[in-house]
Design a protein around this motif. Sequence first.
Motif, PDB file in Angstrom:
ATOM      1  N   ASP A   8       0.865  -1.183   0.000  1.00 19.45           N
ATOM      2  CA  ASP A   8       0.000   0.000   0.000  1.00 19.45           C
ATOM      3  C   ASP A   8       0.895   1.224   0.000  1.00 19.45           C
ATOM      4  O   ASP A   8       1.912   1.247   0.690  1.00 19.45           O
ATOM      5  CB  ASP A   8      -0.906   0.000   1.238  1.00 19.45           C
ATOM      6  N   ASP A   9       0.528   2.224  -0.766  1.00 21.92           N
ATOM      7  CA  ASP A   9       1.355   3.417  -0.856  1.00 21.92           C
ATOM      8  C   ASP A   9       1.190   4.364   0.334  1.00 21.92           C
ATOM      9  O   ASP A   9       1.938   5.317   0.468  1.00 21.92           O
ATOM     10  CB  ASP A   9       1.102   4.165  -2.170  1.00 21.92           C
ATOM     11  N   ASP A  35       4.905   0.357  -2.879  1.00 21.93           N
ATOM     12  CA  ASP A  35       4.465   0.542  -4.262  1.00 21.93           C
ATOM     13  C   ASP A  35       4.373  -0.801  -4.978  1.00 21.93           C
ATOM     14  O   ASP A  35       4.929  -1.801  -4.529  1.00 21.93           O
ATOM     15  CB  ASP A  35       5.382   1.507  -5.022  1.00 21.93           C
ATOM     16  N   GLY A  36       3.659  -0.774  -6.073  1.00 21.37           N
ATOM     17  CA  GLY A  36       3.436  -1.996  -6.833  1.00 21.37           C
ATOM     18  C   GLY A  36       4.690  -2.567  -7.451  1.00 21.37           C
ATOM     19  O   GLY A  36       4.800  -3.783  -7.647  1.00 21.37           O
ATOM     20  N   ASP A  54      -3.255  -2.958  -2.263  1.00 19.07           N
ATOM     21  CA  ASP A  54      -4.050  -1.773  -2.603  1.00 19.07           C
ATOM     22  C   ASP A  54      -4.309  -1.759  -4.106  1.00 19.07           C
ATOM     23  O   ASP A  54      -3.439  -2.129  -4.894  1.00 19.07           O
ATOM     24  CB  ASP A  54      -3.276  -0.522  -2.181  1.00 19.07           C
ATOM     25  N   ARG A  56      -5.349   1.111  -5.951  1.00 15.30           N
ATOM     26  CA  ARG A  56      -4.899   2.370  -6.551  1.00 15.30           C
ATOM     27  C   ARG A  56      -3.598   2.835  -5.925  1.00 15.30           C
ATOM     28  O   ARG A  56      -3.568   3.260  -4.774  1.00 15.30           O
ATOM     29  CB  ARG A  56      -5.962   3.445  -6.364  1.00 15.30           C
ATOM     30  N   MET A  57      -2.520   2.741  -6.692  1.00 15.70           N
ATOM     31  CA  MET A  57      -1.211   3.219  -6.249  1.00 15.70           C
ATOM     32  C   MET A  57      -0.550   3.931  -7.415  1.00 15.70           C
ATOM     33  O   MET A  57      -0.795   3.581  -8.569  1.00 15.70           O
ATOM     34  CB  MET A  57      -0.325   2.041  -5.820  1.00 15.70           C
ATOM     35  N   THR A  60       2.874   1.420 -10.722  1.00 14.49           N
ATOM     36  CA  THR A  60       2.231   0.142 -10.995  1.00 14.49           C
ATOM     37  C   THR A  60       1.064  -0.056 -10.043  1.00 14.49           C
ATOM     38  O   THR A  60       1.246  -0.183  -8.836  1.00 14.49           O
ATOM     39  CB  THR A  60       3.239  -1.016 -10.825  1.00 14.49           C
ATOM     40  N   GLY A  61      -0.140  -0.069 -10.587  1.00 12.16           N
ATOM     41  CA  GLY A  61      -1.344  -0.209  -9.771  1.00 12.16           C
ATOM     42  C   GLY A  61      -1.584  -1.641  -9.340  1.00 12.16           C
ATOM     43  O   GLY A  61      -0.958  -2.586  -9.831  1.00 12.16           O
ATOM     44  N   THR A  82      -8.780  -1.613  -0.373  1.00 14.34           N
ATOM     45  CA  THR A  82      -8.845  -0.413  -1.186  1.00 14.34           C
ATOM     46  C   THR A  82      -9.971   0.519  -0.767  1.00 14.34           C
ATOM     47  O   THR A  82     -10.863   0.124  -0.016  1.00 14.34           O
ATOM     48  CB  THR A  82      -9.030  -0.826  -2.660  1.00 14.34           C
ATOM     49  N   SER A  84     -11.504   1.921  -3.390  1.00 14.90           N
ATOM     50  CA  SER A  84     -12.214   1.911  -4.665  1.00 14.90           C
ATOM     51  C   SER A  84     -13.236   0.784  -4.740  1.00 14.90           C
ATOM     52  O   SER A  84     -12.877  -0.390  -4.645  1.00 14.90           O
ATOM     53  CB  SER A  84     -11.220   1.745  -5.815  1.00 14.90           C
ATOM     54  N   ASP A  89     -12.683  -1.942 -11.258  1.00 14.40           N
ATOM     55  CA  ASP A  89     -11.699  -2.459 -10.300  1.00 14.40           C
ATOM     56  C   ASP A  89     -12.179  -3.760  -9.682  1.00 14.40           C
ATOM     57  O   ASP A  89     -11.430  -4.732  -9.591  1.00 14.40           O
ATOM     58  CB  ASP A  89     -11.430  -1.434  -9.188  1.00 14.40           C
TER      59      ASP A  89
END
Length: 165
Positions: A8-9, A35-36, A54, A56-57, A60-61, A82, A84, A89
């Motif tokens: 998770d960012d 990050d992804g 997560d 949405r990051m 790289t999502g 998330t 979202s 998604d």
Amino acid sequence: MTTVAIVDDHSVVRIGIKYVLMTDSEFKFVGEADDGADAVSLVEKVHPDILLLDVRMPGTGGIAVLKEVRAKFPDQRVVMLTMSDAEEDVYQAISLGARGYVIKDNSPGNIIGALKTVMSGGLAVSESVRSVYEARKSERGLTAREKEILILVSKGCSNVEIGDI
């Protein structure tokens, strides 16, 4: 003991999840990434029973990460964590093999419950997420002729020209 890694960012989310995991003796936190891009190497390094990921990051999502992780580690259990609940998604995550889809505003008990559901072989999604997925799954795609017409329209063909084809 079930091992869990988090990608998770947001550091506050990772800290909070680590705290929640410490409250239940069935779970052990084993690693994190912010990050992804580092997610696959994290899974390779710590081999968690569950990867909390997560959607949405930046960079790289989560959906791209899910696809890559499942390609390299087909048995890896992934739970999307998330904010979202966007239809695309939800649909992509579950279609790509996520075993859970948990909205971050859930209570800590619901998050622990989702992890336990996944470990027992279940799918951890709320009723609202399930209904979004089922509705999207039941949509029919375009027919071959409809796709052909869209291509012809995009090329500037008139209705008469399309009808003649």
